[in-house]
Design an enzyme around this catalytic site. Structure first.
Site, PDB file in Angstrom:
ATOM      1  N   ASP A 190      -5.548   9.808   7.036  1.00  0.00           N
ATOM      2  CA  ASP A 190      -4.360   9.690   6.185  1.00  0.00           C
ATOM      3  C   ASP A 190      -4.383  10.710   5.053  1.00  0.00           C
ATOM      4  O   ASP A 190      -3.724  10.536   4.037  1.00  0.00           O
ATOM      5  CB  ASP A 190      -4.230   8.277   5.617  1.00  0.00           C
ATOM      6  CG  ASP A 190      -5.459   7.841   4.819  1.00  0.00           C
ATOM      7  OD1 ASP A 190      -6.462   8.572   4.827  1.00  0.00           O
ATOM      8  OD2 ASP A 190      -5.411   6.757   4.203  1.00  0.00           O
ATOM      9  N   GLU A 243     -18.076   3.669  -1.629  1.00  0.00           N
ATOM     10  CA  GLU A 243     -18.572   5.043  -1.735  1.00  0.00           C
ATOM     11  C   GLU A 243     -19.753   5.130  -2.697  1.00  0.00           C
ATOM     12  O   GLU A 243     -20.750   5.811  -2.420  1.00  0.00           O
ATOM     13  CB  GLU A 243     -17.458   5.977  -2.222  1.00  0.00           C
ATOM     14  CG  GLU A 243     -16.258   6.063  -1.296  1.00  0.00           C
ATOM     15  CD  GLU A 243     -15.181   5.049  -1.609  1.00  0.00           C
ATOM     16  OE1 GLU A 243     -14.029   5.268  -1.206  1.00  0.00           O
ATOM     17  OE2 GLU A 243     -15.492   4.023  -2.249  1.00  0.00           O
TER      18      GLU A 243
END
Length: 334
Positions: free
Chosen positions: A165, A251
């Site tokens: 995306d 992350e």
């Protein structure tokens, strides 16, 4: 045409015996004032990129891009857009991991014909709440790398998590290619901001984060904003993405197992340039119109099939809306 446009704006009109198709191309997000009428276009055949640059005998470090993907209406369109970027890269290996029990025919056929060196994997996510999206697929890609390579091989490579995306500049990949440990850069339209970035001191060292969301994270960075040297991945064989928990910190949890702040290597001119963006804000704007569109690595196409040349005005109106969106977000058409 858009009054006062500067730069290069190309309007392509392809003639067909039964249909007049109008295609508006903004090359490099640039406005042109040239109209080209084409009767036929010959498209060059696709060829796999070489792993060495021209006149170079030493192979380039390989970029291993891990892309999680799942079945949806726009899946093939998203993968096609990514492939049009990756086709331009040398020393590149695409690891596509489906969120499915088996490899689907759609993705299998697409990859077979994409012209890119690839590995096709699958890993099904459990259907439950609070599951970190894409974590299992990224871990599957990391497992493949660890099974395929060892530290003793001294493979020169970089691992990047290229979600489907996003839109990526080719320059981003050349910036990350020589990552020694962990390289970082800004990402546009993420975390409720026009961009998230890294705070770099006068000596080119990372000292903090320019984010709004959870700035207390040890590594307050988006998935699209970092790359890791392959040997760092191989050396830390147990490090992966948490599949549950760590809401908004997936992350950071991953990077905490690989590096400390002082290890980070700021790219993109000390994190002052944008080389990749999330495309959802812009595509949401375009979907409000009747104009079809397609995004590539370094250009955007708006197009409309019509039997009346009068509908060019619709393209013109949409172009004005895109220009307004760009200006509102403090960007520019270059």
């Amino acid at each position: 045409m858009l009054p006062g446009s500067r730069g290069a704006f190309a309007l392509w009109i392809a003639m067909n015996s039964s249909l007049r198709s109008v295609l508006l191309t903004i090359t490099g997000c640039t406005l042109l004032s040239t109209v080209l009428f084409l009767v036929g276009v010959r498209v060059p055949s696709r060829q796999k990129c070489l792993d060495t640059a021209p006149h170079e005998s030493v192979p380039l470090p390989t970029i291993f891009a891990i892309t999680p993907t799942y079945a949806r209406l726009v899946q093939k369109a998203e993968l096609t857009r990514l492939s049009h970027t990756f086709l331009h890269l040398k020393g590149f290996h695409w690891i596509v991991v489906e969120d499915s029990n088996n490899k689907t025919q759609l993705v299998t056929s697409f990859l077979k014909n994409c012209g890119i060196q690839y590995t096709h994997l699958n890993a099904r996510s459990e259907k439950e709440e609070h599951l970190n999206k894409g974590a299992r697929q990224r871990n599957k890609g990391l497992s493949w790398l660890r099974e395929k390579f060892t530290l003793n091989q001294k493979i020169k490579g970089v691992v990047y998590f290229a979600d489907d995306d996003n839109v990526y500049s080719l320059q981003l990949f050349e910036e990350m290619r020589n990552t020694q440990k962990v390289s970082v850069w800004p990402v546009a339209f993420v975390g409720g901001q026009r961009y998230e970035s890294v705070d770099v001191d006068a000596f080119g060292k990372v000292k903090g984060w320019k984010v709004k969301y959870d700035i207390q994270r040890p590594f307050a960075i988006d998935m699209a904003g970092f790359a890791v040297n392959l040997n760092v991945i191989l050396k830390n064989s147990k490090v992966g993405f948490p599949e549950r928990g760590y809401s908004g910190r997936m992350e950071s949890h991953f990077l905490e197992g690989l590096a400390v702040l002082e290890d980070l290597e700021p790219k993109a001119r000390n994190c002052t340039q944008l080389f990749n963006i999330y495309i959802e804000p812009l595509t949401s704007q375009l979907r409000k119109s009747i104009i079809a569109f397609h995004l590539y690595a370094d250009d955007m196409q708006l197009y409309l099939e019509t039997t009346s040349i009068d509908n060019i005005q619709r393209l013109n109106n949409t172009l004005k809306e895109v220009q307004h969106w760009v200006t509102t977000n403090h960007l520019k058409l270059n």
